[in-house]
Every structure is written in C-alpha cells, then in structure tokens.
Design a protein around this motif. Structure first.
Motif, PDB file in Angstrom:
ATOM      1  N   ALA A  17      -9.336  -4.664   3.175  1.00 28.67           N
ATOM      2  CA  ALA A  17      -8.675  -3.562   2.466  1.00 28.67           C
ATOM      3  C   ALA A  17      -9.726  -2.627   1.875  1.00 28.67           C
ATOM      4  O   ALA A  17     -10.485  -3.017   0.982  1.00 28.67           O
ATOM      5  N   PHE A  72       0.049  -3.459  -3.271  1.00 26.86           N
ATOM      6  CA  PHE A  72      -0.128  -3.107  -1.867  1.00 26.86           C
ATOM      7  C   PHE A  72       1.050  -2.256  -1.411  1.00 26.86           C
ATOM      8  O   PHE A  72       2.201  -2.662  -1.531  1.00 26.86           O
ATOM      9  N   ASP A 128      -9.254  -0.233  -0.092  1.00 29.51           N
ATOM     10  CA  ASP A 128      -8.922   0.003  -1.497  1.00 29.51           C
ATOM     11  C   ASP A 128      -9.466  -1.069  -2.433  1.00 29.51           C
ATOM     12  O   ASP A 128      -9.489  -0.871  -3.648  1.00 29.51           O
ATOM     13  N   LEU A 129      -9.885  -2.210  -1.893  1.00 28.60           N
ATOM     14  CA  LEU A 129     -10.355  -3.302  -2.735  1.00 28.60           C
ATOM     15  C   LEU A 129     -11.874  -3.417  -2.771  1.00 28.60           C
ATOM     16  O   LEU A 129     -12.405  -4.320  -3.422  1.00 28.60           O
ATOM     17  N   PHE A 153      -2.150  -9.115   2.259  1.00 25.01           N
ATOM     18  CA  PHE A 153      -2.591  -7.990   1.432  1.00 25.01           C
ATOM     19  C   PHE A 153      -1.772  -7.860   0.149  1.00 25.01           C
ATOM     20  O   PHE A 153      -2.313  -7.453  -0.883  1.00 25.01           O
ATOM     21  N   LYS A 189      -3.615  -4.736  -8.403  1.00 21.69           N
ATOM     22  CA  LYS A 189      -3.104  -3.548  -7.716  1.00 21.69           C
ATOM     23  C   LYS A 189      -1.853  -3.909  -6.933  1.00 21.69           C
ATOM     24  O   LYS A 189      -1.534  -5.079  -6.751  1.00 21.69           O
ATOM     25  N   ALA A 202      -1.953   2.410   1.919  1.00 20.45           N
ATOM     26  CA  ALA A 202      -3.146   1.558   1.992  1.00 20.45           C
ATOM     27  C   ALA A 202      -4.045   1.958   3.159  1.00 20.45           C
ATOM     28  O   ALA A 202      -3.562   2.330   4.236  1.00 20.45           O
ATOM     29  N   TYR A 226      -4.111  -7.732  -3.053  1.00 21.43           N
ATOM     30  CA  TYR A 226      -4.028  -6.603  -3.992  1.00 21.43           C
ATOM     31  C   TYR A 226      -3.601  -7.096  -5.373  1.00 21.43           C
ATOM     32  O   TYR A 226      -4.135  -6.648  -6.387  1.00 21.43           O
TER      33      TYR A 226
END
Length: 148
Positions: A50, A130, A52-53, A119, A128, A135, A123
């Motif tokens: 991911a 998902f 975003d992570l 995910f 967060k 994403a 997340y």
C-alpha cells in the motif's frame, strides 16, 4: 542474522556486480512460508504493498535492487531482484498482476477478495481506513535470482 553480510557473500558467490545493493529482507506476514515457497517455485513473481502506508522516510522499492525473502522464522529462503515498480490505483490492479502474485486460483477476483481483507486490516493497524476507490498500490514485479 546479519542479512547484509549474507548478501555480500551471495554477491561474491553469484558473481553479482560489486555495486549491487540489498534493498530489504522481508517475509510475507501470516502466509510467510506458503508465499516464500511460491517464490522459490517461480510461481510468485510479483507483490503489492500500500503506497498510502509508506512512511515519509521510507523509500519505495527500486528497480534493479535485491531483496531477501524470509520464512516465518526470519530465515532467508530466496534472493530476488526487482524488475519493475509501478504506483497504480487499487482498482487498476489487473489480471496479469494478480496471476503473477501466484496465490489461490491466480484470478483477479481471488486477488481482490484476499487483498480487500488484507488491506482493510493493514490500514486499520496504521489508524487509517482502506478505500478501494482512492487507495494507491505499489506493484512490484521481480525474478528469482537464487534459492538459499
């Protein structure tokens, strides 16, 4: 275990370029042993993380870099080299990538089912939420260099 020292020995043994770099040593979580075997069998030639992570100081995977794949006990079982890195929206992950990941029946439908669950949990652990609509994923393609 000193993974860098192991990599230096592998570089010499395999005749890799002196400037070759070890990017990471990692396992595939709860399915570490199963997925490591797929790498060794050359069935798994791709992975997804991911975007975003990734932390601000955490570098993205680099084409040409080497990774050690670890089993559930953190023992190295394979050396891979990254061939391609792409950042794509989650919903644009395609059938080819799902097939290359080598899991289940290797279909996109299977990939989505297991990765949706994975995910969501990943997340949540990072505080967060998902959202498949927004994403972004880091897609890596790699090849097996050596079984350790």
């Amino acid at each position: 275990m000193d993974y860098q020292q192991l990599f230096e020995g592998l570089k010499e043994l395999l005749g890799l370029a002196p400037e070759a770099k070890l990017q990471a040593a990692y396992q595939y979580g709860v399915q570490a042993d199963k997925l490591a075997r797929l790498v060794v069998k050359k069935i798994k030639t791709a992975t997804t993380s991911a975007y975003d992570l990734y932390g601000e100081d955490e570098p993205l995977p680099q084409v040409g870099a080497y990774d050690l794949i670890l089993d559930s006990r953190d023992w190295p079982v394979a050396l891979i080299q990254v061939d391609q890195v792409q950042i794509v929206p989650y919903l644009e992950v395609d059938e080819d990538h799902a097939f290359r990941e080598g899991e289940g029946d290797r279909t996109l439908a299977y990939w989505r089912r297991v990765h949706d669950a994975f995910f969501k949990e990943d997340y949540a652990l990072a505080g967060k939420v998902f959202d498949p609509q927004t994403a972004k994923m880091v897609l890596e393609k790699f090849h097996l260099v050596a079984v350790i």
